[in-house]
Design an enzyme around this catalytic site. Structure first.
Site, mmCIF file in Angstrom:
data_model
loop_
_atom_site.group_PDB
_atom_site.id
_atom_site.type_symbol
_atom_site.label_atom_id
_atom_site.label_comp_id
_atom_site.label_asym_id
_atom_site.label_seq_id
_atom_site.Cartn_x
_atom_site.Cartn_y
_atom_site.Cartn_z
ATOM 1 N N GLN A 51 36.709 39.361 39.607
ATOM 2 C CA GLN A 51 37.886 40.217 39.380
ATOM 3 C C GLN A 51 38.491 39.984 38.004
ATOM 4 O O GLN A 51 39.217 40.832 37.490
ATOM 5 C CB GLN A 51 38.951 39.954 40.446
ATOM 6 C CG GLN A 51 38.539 40.368 41.841
ATOM 7 C CD GLN A 51 39.609 39.997 42.857
ATOM 8 O OE1 GLN A 51 39.610 38.892 43.374
ATOM 9 N NE2 GLN A 51 40.519 40.904 43.120
ATOM 10 N N CYS A 91 43.932 43.949 48.196
ATOM 11 C CA CYS A 91 43.144 43.297 47.156
ATOM 12 C C CYS A 91 43.843 43.530 45.818
ATOM 13 O O CYS A 91 44.315 44.638 45.556
ATOM 14 C CB CYS A 91 41.750 43.917 47.130
ATOM 15 S SG CYS A 91 40.679 43.250 45.856
ATOM 16 N N GLU A 134 36.776 37.179 49.489
ATOM 17 C CA GLU A 134 36.469 36.675 48.142
ATOM 18 C C GLU A 134 34.964 36.512 47.942
ATOM 19 O O GLU A 134 34.443 36.776 46.855
ATOM 20 C CB GLU A 134 37.182 35.341 47.869
ATOM 21 C CG GLU A 134 38.701 35.363 47.986
ATOM 22 C CD GLU A 134 39.368 36.548 47.297
ATOM 23 O OE1 GLU A 134 38.868 37.013 46.265
ATOM 24 O OE2 GLU A 134 40.394 37.015 47.818
#
Ligand code: NI
Length: 168
Positions: A51, A91, A134
């Protein structure tokens, strides 16, 4: 420590499959610290290196309300799963959207910690959900992938519109 920029869906870089960390050196420790600071600052419960556009198998999480129990999983692998449960997920890469996703209820994970030591962890409820979420990121997968194409595309166009307004 520094705050890292978080990629947002539908950015294609979120689809990158992360590489195993060969050695937990100072650069990885700095990455872990920066990821934790970024996660806390964004008020998230978990963050994967993907991310932050770093394609390495590193993830951090803290599902405790007081935000004083960070967990760092490097090269995580699921050893065992049990049951299934559905819960609402969000998220940091899909800001503003929360949808129900089914995952294993209880998991046993093996990983390296911030010191490069191998350990095993048993997790259930929110922590188990967070770890699975994750770990998906590290494979280039997002929680919206579990939704119908209709819902996913609606989220995609809404975020694209916001990104456009922000001049991205
Ligand atoms: Ni996420």
């Amino acid at each position: 420590m520094s705050i890292l920029a978080i990629l947002e869906f539908p950015d294609k870089r979120l689809r990158t499959v992360a590489e195993e960390v060969s050695q937990v050196d100072d650069s990885i420790k700095t990455l872990v610290d920066d990821m934790l600071e970024t996660m806390y600052s964004a008020k998230g419960v978990g963050l994967a290196a993907t991310q932050a556009n770093v394609p390495k198998r590193v993830s951090v999480m803290d599902v405790i309300e007081d935000k004083d129990a960070p967990t760092c999983l490097i090269n995580p692998g699921i050893i065992e799963t049990q049951g299934s449960e559905t819960s609402e997920e969000g998220c940091l890469s899909v800001p503003g959207f929360f949808e129900k996703v089914s995952r294993a209820e209880q998991i046993r994970v093996k990983a390296l910690n911030r010191d490069g030591e191998s350990f095993e962890l048993e997790a259930r409820d929110l922590l188990a959900v967070c770890i699975q979420h994750e770990m998906d990121h590290l494979l280039g997968k997002l929680f919206v992938d579990y939704l119908s194409a209709f819902k996913r595309n609606r989220i995609k166009s809404k975020l694209e519109k916001i990104h456009h307004q922000q001049g991205r």
